[in-house]
Design a protein around this motif. Structure first.
Motif, mmCIF file in Angstrom:
data_model
loop_
_atom_site.group_PDB
_atom_site.id
_atom_site.type_symbol
_atom_site.label_atom_id
_atom_site.label_comp_id
_atom_site.label_asym_id
_atom_site.label_seq_id
_atom_site.Cartn_x
_atom_site.Cartn_y
_atom_site.Cartn_z
ATOM 1 N N GLN A 28 16.681 5.446 1.073
ATOM 2 C CA GLN A 28 16.109 6.306 -0.053
ATOM 3 C C GLN A 28 14.626 6.190 -0.420
ATOM 4 O O GLN A 28 14.237 5.030 -0.180
ATOM 5 N N PHE A 66 8.263 7.287 -7.713
ATOM 6 C CA PHE A 66 6.990 8.124 -7.307
ATOM 7 C C PHE A 66 7.527 9.370 -6.951
ATOM 8 O O PHE A 66 8.585 9.432 -6.471
ATOM 9 N N PHE A 73 1.410 7.590 0.766
ATOM 10 C CA PHE A 73 1.202 6.319 1.030
ATOM 11 C C PHE A 73 1.783 5.846 2.560
ATOM 12 O O PHE A 73 1.078 5.047 3.303
ATOM 13 N N HIS A 78 -3.230 -3.254 4.702
ATOM 14 C CA HIS A 78 -2.014 -2.637 4.291
ATOM 15 C C HIS A 78 -1.537 -3.538 2.935
ATOM 16 O O HIS A 78 -0.996 -2.949 1.960
ATOM 17 N N LEU A 138 -3.133 -1.679 0.272
ATOM 18 C CA LEU A 138 -2.649 -0.333 -0.193
ATOM 19 C C LEU A 138 -1.305 -0.774 -0.857
ATOM 20 O O LEU A 138 -1.033 0.045 -1.714
ATOM 21 N N TYR A 139 -0.795 -1.808 -0.595
ATOM 22 C CA TYR A 139 0.408 -2.151 -1.260
ATOM 23 C C TYR A 139 -0.090 -2.386 -2.593
ATOM 24 O O TYR A 139 0.828 -2.060 -3.509
ATOM 25 N N PHE A 176 -0.752 0.309 -4.628
ATOM 26 C CA PHE A 176 0.451 1.238 -4.953
ATOM 27 C C PHE A 176 1.285 0.448 -6.356
ATOM 28 O O PHE A 176 1.759 1.178 -6.981
ATOM 29 N N ARG A 197 -0.506 1.607 -9.394
ATOM 30 C CA ARG A 197 -0.047 2.810 -9.813
ATOM 31 C C ARG A 197 1.207 2.676 -10.586
ATOM 32 O O ARG A 197 1.364 3.445 -11.447
ATOM 33 N N ARG A 198 1.940 1.954 -10.025
ATOM 34 C CA ARG A 198 3.300 1.801 -10.526
ATOM 35 C C ARG A 198 3.117 1.267 -12.101
ATOM 36 O O ARG A 198 3.868 1.582 -12.825
ATOM 37 N N THR A 246 3.702 5.072 -13.853
ATOM 38 C CA THR A 246 4.854 5.341 -13.807
ATOM 39 C C THR A 246 5.673 4.908 -15.168
ATOM 40 O O THR A 246 4.991 4.196 -15.954
ATOM 41 N N ASP A 298 13.868 -2.372 -3.435
ATOM 42 C CA ASP A 298 13.404 -1.665 -1.861
ATOM 43 C C ASP A 298 14.461 -2.195 -0.867
ATOM 44 O O ASP A 298 14.857 -1.381 -0.031
ATOM 45 N N THR A 301 14.615 1.630 1.105
ATOM 46 C CA THR A 301 13.075 1.843 1.113
ATOM 47 C C THR A 301 12.151 1.242 2.041
ATOM 48 O O THR A 301 11.259 1.395 2.808
#
Lengths: 302, 275
Positions: free
Chosen positions: A85, A90, A98, B10, B13-14, B17, B20-21, B25, B109, B114
């Protein structure tokens, strides 16, 4: 021919349960392979090993010459893992962006790529929506979309159309069919009809063992016709068809379905003869298909 | 070399992210709100009144008499009493809060699957390091915000900001991040092991407690091994309390090494884990 997947003597156990036993097979460039088997046959375990999620206990799984899960395969191998999932915090677009960035795309290219793959599964308008706001089918399509980011050379799809409505399932089948020339696919599904339409190779797993490993082969001495009648099959129809030259065997798979095996070298126009026989006797038919259905090949071999 | 550069990219990038969370969010904004509320109460009901108290000569004399032997009278040498109280409170509180804030580096995750989507695109090392870096960035933001609030309080009381105050704030920020490094890495390990952040927190607390009890018992019978207690995460906190200035960095090596070991363990655990 270049093997893109090479599995040698692959074995996996979970506790005392053997899930995969000495599995060996190869898939080649351009193949669209079906992975079929009953529940618990080991399909998802095989997928997990190929994706690098699980290490095999013994044997080897190599993709494009690299160990499954190797960093050399990032971007080359894509997958729709079962039940994976998106992050609910987001939007779908942000997450696809991403993934694109992780695959080496620039910010702008990743955004364009997200739009492109969402368009493939007809979800362009859901770019800004979070996964939680989408229906089950939409989430599944978005998960399929992520598998097409970039230019994957092999796409592993675990139950791609499970839970989709017929129209969207058709779209996904059309998408796979359209891309199958440039991309190799391995598809696990319980939908035999779907696999029959899409795949040129079948891996049938049962109790962790490869029971059948077959390719489409039209050059065989023995060929089949599957005849669907508008009326129930009866002795008179069977008797008339048995008289046709070239017929080897005839059996009734279902009440209105007959499977005829014949030797094309003895009668090249056997299909024409069948139609003439039906017309001469006034028996109406619904359709006549060359070959056996995949279901018949796997579960009801003549 | 290319793999190293990709791993770094990477990680970035993580980490981005995760930022951003925090800022974009609902869950991240709730974290910010919870931090703001916590620090509001600490500033309003602990730091502000305690600063007035610390500023009084009588209290300083009494404190020197009582705790002078432990070196705690050094607290009066901070350029603003607010910073001294912030230093004590954050050194004691943040490691514990860190266990809760950073527990969900991988659990959700893993549970949602995920990670399967991520593992097709980046190595598990990148995922562990990226998430860890992200959590450190998030904690840096929270520390900076609370420090700005504390500095504002000090500036309002003193009638302005001095360079010494800013320097002391930088010392505090760097030291707090060093203290939090091994705790965040510890949560990387536990979040790689289980699929629930609550379970990860419980496991971390129980494990830390159990290791401390076992080590203490061991040291009781074999006092020569007392030094082993000094390798527990956060043990340098008690040594840092009476200190100030950049000399505090003399205790930086241990948390850095602990972090390295714990992150290696987290990577090992995630690499071995079936996704």
């Amino acid at each position: 021919m270049n093997a893109i997947i090479q599995c040698q003597q692959l074995a996996k156990r979970f506790g005392s349960k053997t899930v995969l036993q000495q599995l060996s097979f190869e898939l080649h460039q351009g193949d669209v392979a079906a992975l079929i088997g009953p529940n618990g046959a080991g399909k998802t375990t095989l997928f997990s090993i190929l994706c690098g999620y699980l290490p095999p206990d013994s044997g080897s799984a190599r993709i494009f010459g690299h160990k499954a899960g190797s960093s050399a395969l990032f971007g080359k191998v894509a997958a729709l893992p079962q039940d994976a999932q998106f992050d609910p915090a987001f939007s779908i677009g942000e997450q696809l962006d991403f993934y694109g960035r992780l695959q080496g795309l620039s910010s702008k290219a990743a955004r364009e790529e997200s739009k492109r793959v969402l368009a493939l599964v007809e979800l362009t308008e859901q770019l800004q929506h979070k996964a939680g706001a989408l229906s089950h089918g939409m989430r599944k399509r978005a998960a399929i979309a992520q598998a097409f980011i970039g230019t994957p050379q092999l796409v592993l799809l675990d139950e791609p159309t499970a839970g989709l409505d017929p129209v969207n399932a058709l779209h996904i089948r059309q998408l796979i069919s359209r891309l199958s020339g440039e991309v190799s696919f391995m598809i696990s599904s319980h939908n035999i009809f779907e696999l029959e339409q899409l795949c040129n190779k079948v891996l049938y797993l049962e109790n962790g063992q490869l029971k059948q490993h077959s390719s489409s082969d039209n050059a065989a001495q023995l060929q089949y016709l599957t005849l669907h009648l508008e009326q129930d099959n009866n002795d008179a129809i069977s008797a008339a068809l048995r008289q046709l030259p070239g017929l080897i065997d005839l059996h009734s798979a279902q009440r209105r379905e007959l499977v005829l095996s014949y030797n094309p070298q003895h009668n090249a126009d056997f299909d024409l003869a069948v139609l003439q026989c039906l017309a001469a006797n006034g028996w109406r038919y619904r359709n006549l298909t060359k070959g056996q259905t995949l279901e018949q090949k796997l579960f009801n071999p003549a | 070399m290319a793999l190293f550069i990709t791993t770094l990219k990477h990680c970035g990038l993580y980490a981005g992210f995760e930022l951003r969370r925090l800022w974009l969010t609902r869950r991240g904004l709730m974290t910010l709100a919870a931090t703001a509320v916590l620090w509001f109460f600490l500033l309003r009901y602990a730091i502000a009144p305690a600063s007035d108290l610390i500023g009084s000569e009588g209290f300083q004399q009494m404190f020197r008499d009582a705790f002078g032997a432990f070196g705690l009278s050094q607290l009066f040498a901070w350029p603003a009493p607010e910073l001294a109280i912030y230093w004590i409170l954050s050194l004691m509180l943040l490691p514990l809060l860190c266990l809760f804030f950073t527990a969900n580096q991988l659990c959700s995750d893993l549970e949602r699957g995920t990670l399967r989507l991520l593992a097709l695109r980046s190595s598990r090392l990148s995922i562990v390091l990226g998430r860890f870096s992200g959590q450190m960035l998030v904690q840096s933001c929270l520390i900076l915000l609370s420090l700005v609030a504390t500095l504002s309080l000090a500036a309002w009381r003193e009638g302005g900001l001095s360079l010494a105050m800013l320097n002391a704030a930088a010392v505090i920020a760097v030291n707090l991040l060093l203290v939090l490094l091994p705790f965040t890495a510890l949560m990387s390990c536990f979040s790689a092991m289980v699929r629930s952040s609550r379970l990860a927190v419980s496991l971390a607390i129980v494990s830390l407690g159990l290791v401390f009890v076992l080590l203490s018992s061991f040291v009781f019978y074999f006092p020569d091994f007392l030094f082993l207690l000094g390798y527990m995460p956060g043990t340098q906190v008690m040594q840092l309390l009476p200190m100030q200035g950049w000399q505090t960095l003399q205790y930086a090596l241990l948390p850095l090494l602990q972090t390295l070991v714990l992150l290696s363990s987290a990577t090992f655990l995630l690499t071995r884990k079936a996704l």
